[in-house]
Design a protein around this motif. Structure first.
Motif, mmCIF file in Angstrom:
data_model
loop_
_atom_site.group_PDB
_atom_site.id
_atom_site.type_symbol
_atom_site.label_atom_id
_atom_site.label_comp_id
_atom_site.label_asym_id
_atom_site.label_seq_id
_atom_site.Cartn_x
_atom_site.Cartn_y
_atom_site.Cartn_z
ATOM 1 N N LEU A 361 0.696 -1.296 -0.202
ATOM 2 C CA LEU A 361 0.439 -0.108 -0.237
ATOM 3 C C LEU A 361 0.889 1.241 0.163
ATOM 4 O O LEU A 361 0.427 2.451 -0.809
ATOM 5 N N ALA A 362 2.311 1.062 0.767
ATOM 6 C CA ALA A 362 2.811 2.688 0.548
ATOM 7 C C ALA A 362 3.512 2.543 -0.036
ATOM 8 O O ALA A 362 3.184 3.887 -0.867
ATOM 9 N N ARG A 401 12.282 -4.492 -3.909
ATOM 10 C CA ARG A 401 12.949 -5.302 -2.818
ATOM 11 C C ARG A 401 12.956 -4.578 -0.966
ATOM 12 O O ARG A 401 12.717 -5.351 -0.218
ATOM 13 N N TYR A 402 12.840 -3.276 -1.236
ATOM 14 C CA TYR A 402 12.647 -2.857 0.222
ATOM 15 C C TYR A 402 11.402 -3.204 0.607
ATOM 16 O O TYR A 402 11.633 -3.445 1.998
ATOM 17 N N ALA A 403 10.371 -3.020 -0.531
ATOM 18 C CA ALA A 403 9.836 -2.514 0.417
ATOM 19 C C ALA A 403 8.485 -4.640 1.353
ATOM 20 O O ALA A 403 7.890 -4.772 2.156
ATOM 21 N N ILE A 454 0.746 -3.279 10.558
ATOM 22 C CA ILE A 454 0.494 -2.855 9.514
ATOM 23 C C ILE A 454 1.146 -1.217 9.894
ATOM 24 O O ILE A 454 1.842 -0.614 8.566
ATOM 25 N N VAL A 455 1.635 -0.478 11.157
ATOM 26 C CA VAL A 455 2.049 0.707 10.328
ATOM 27 C C VAL A 455 3.866 0.803 10.568
ATOM 28 O O VAL A 455 4.049 1.171 9.394
ATOM 29 N N LEU A 460 8.117 2.483 7.184
ATOM 30 C CA LEU A 460 9.722 2.162 6.721
ATOM 31 C C LEU A 460 9.741 1.652 4.799
ATOM 32 O O LEU A 460 10.538 3.164 3.586
ATOM 33 N N SER A 461 8.681 1.813 4.333
ATOM 34 C CA SER A 461 7.996 1.136 2.376
ATOM 35 C C SER A 461 8.116 2.453 2.089
ATOM 36 O O SER A 461 8.334 3.165 0.968
ATOM 37 N N ALA A 462 7.209 3.477 3.188
ATOM 38 C CA ALA A 462 7.307 4.897 2.451
ATOM 39 C C ALA A 462 8.068 5.590 2.899
ATOM 40 O O ALA A 462 8.276 6.844 1.858
ATOM 41 N N ILE A 463 9.159 5.422 3.319
ATOM 42 C CA ILE A 463 10.014 6.394 3.542
ATOM 43 C C ILE A 463 10.941 6.410 2.623
ATOM 44 O O ILE A 463 11.746 7.248 2.302
#
Length: 472
Positions: A361-362, A401-403, A454-455, A460-463
């Motif tokens: 989602l991020a 991959r980071y996600a 969830i958080v 992490l993915s958003a950043i």
């Protein structure tokens, strides 16, 4: 030229051309290939095709995620363009199986046995969760359950419990049917074998511990050999091994007995021999092995619960990629039939589902100027939150991959929490709805675990997504 002719042609070229296709079929959402040489696949080009939502390789098959409905049309065009015959999933599995090592074949065998019966087990778990809501105290009323306050619901809850418990009570019957299909024997004989192992005249396996302590176990005397009259309710290993033996005996006899007397010889002899072996040797030995397996998992969570949570919670998604997650269903079933009445592993599976959805989602929300990715991320995140992670994992997270790593971190932290507090649940639904499958006293801890799942992956993915977007 049809609507999906061009995408089908592009897919063929991206997987190495029609000469590289040994077999091809499709399931509800994916094209499934047995390729001659997977190194010829141009995965980067493949995933730029409009209809393709992701791709991955598992159990000797290369799979391309297309989507429900569309996959049928793409497959028809692809078969016509490549000039290949339509194949069944079994055909592709058989072709892919030739390239596997012994461990991969063993994992695939277990998957082939458990996947067909999984809907019955998941449904049973979901219904047991509903029964828990009706009968557990302190959910709606302090110190009382819903059925205690509204007694007219008591019989309904009892009926739901009976329906839910049926799949677990007669689990050997389900496994016997599926295992015999996998091993090449008669599924009907597998049903009979499974029913035989849970026959009501035998001591119920749930009462074995107390009967053993009180000395109330009855025995058959077979020429001086004392054989326990014990059933194998909710046991996995006895019926697996017995089904394999039954199938091999049946196949052996079918090849050697004349057609005119097969009905009188093959099934009776195969079932009789397997029955004696099951009660005298297979059942007792595998029952002990199953106990060791359960004790081993319990020992990990008794002595280093945080480590068990870290490993299983953090690595479950990796097991999904390899297909080995299906083997842990047997462990879940063994734990559920043990003294705890629940499993440590299923709650962590649910957190892994949620974490994969949050990471996907991020990526979709914070990636700029990519509407296809945004749509895929949102829909696959919803799917993951409901317990189906393949679209999120293979369509989004493994591509970035980071996600995927962010999701592993989130589920590992949640797993440590669940392991530390010994959260138990029943096999049932995954993702967010899994809370109804969790034992009532652990709802609070599990809810905190869901928040973590969830958080943490989302943040992490958003950043990282924002950092990559700004850098670009």
């Amino acid at each position: 030229m049809g609507k999906y002719t061009a995408p089908a042609e592009q897919i063929i070229e991206a997987i190495g051309g029609k000469e590289n296709i040994a077999k091809a079929t499709h399931c509800v959402t994916r094209l499934r290939f047995a390729l001659k040489d997977e190194s010829k696949v141009d995965q980067t080009t493949l995933e730029t095709i409009d209809v393709v939502k992701g791709s991955f390789s598992t159990s000797g098959q290369f799979q391309v995620v297309i989507g429900q409905g569309t996959v049928n049309d793409v497959y028809k065009e692809m078969v016509a363009l490549a000039g290949i015959e339509e194949s069944s999933k079994d055909d592709v599995k058989e072709e892919a199986g030739d390239k596997m090592n012994p461990l991969q074949r063993a994992v695939k065998t277990l998957a082939d046995i458990f996947i067909p019966i999984l809907p019955a087990i998941v449904t049973a778990g979901l219904l047991m969760g509903i029964n828990n809501i009706l009968t557990a105290p302190d959910i709606f009323f302090e110190g009382q359950s819903l059925v205690q306050v509204y007694e007219q619901w008591a019989d309904i809850a009892e009926m739901i419990n009976l329906i839910a418990n049926t799949a677990f009570t007669f689990l050997p019957v389900l496994i016997g049917w599926s295992a015999m299909k996998r091993f090449g024997g008669s599924p009907l004989l597998g049903i009979v074998l499974g029913a035989m192992l849970v026959h009501p005249s035998l001591l119920n396996a749930w009462a074995y511990g107390s009967a053993q302590a009180s000395g109330d176990i009855t025995y058959w005397n077979v020429f001086g050999l004392q054989v326990q009259q014990v059933g194998y309710q909710a046991q996995v290993l006895p019926i697996l091994v017995a089904s394999y033996v039954l199938a091999k005996i049946e196949i052996f006899l079918n090849r050697r007995v004349h057609d005119s007397i097969k009905m009188l010889v093959v099934a009776p002899v195969a079932l009789l021999v397997t029955g004696f072996l099951s009660f005298i040797l297979i059942g007792p030995v595998t029952f002990i092995i199953g106990g060791w397996l359960t004790d081993g998992v319990l020992a990990i969570f008794d002595n280093a619960a945080w480590l068990g949570g870290l490993l299983y919670g953090g690595l479950y998604a990796v097991l999904v990629i390899t297909g080995m997650h299906h083997t842990f269903l047997a462990v879940d079933l063994q734990l559920s039939s043990g003294p705890l009445g629940g499993t440590y592993l299923w709650p962590m599976l649910a957190l892994s589902n949620i974490a994969q959805g949050s990471a996907a989602l991020a990526v979709g929300l914070f990636t700029k100027n990519n509407e296809k990715l945004r749509g895929l991320s949102i829909t696959s995140a919803i799917s993951a939150y409901l317990g189906i992670t393949e679209p999120a994992m293979f369509g989004v997270n493994l591509r970035y991959r980071y996600a995927f790593i962010s999701a592993l971190v989130g589920s590992a932290i949640g797993g440590i929490l669940l392991g530390t507090y010994g959260v138990l649940g029943k096999i049932g639904v995954g993702g967010l709805p899994a809370i109804i499958s969790i034992q009532r006293e652990f709802w609070g801890v599990f809810a905190i675990g869901m928040v973590i799942a969830i958080v943490v992956p989302f943040v992490l993915s958003a950043i990282i997504t924002l950092a990559k977007r700004n850098k670009a």
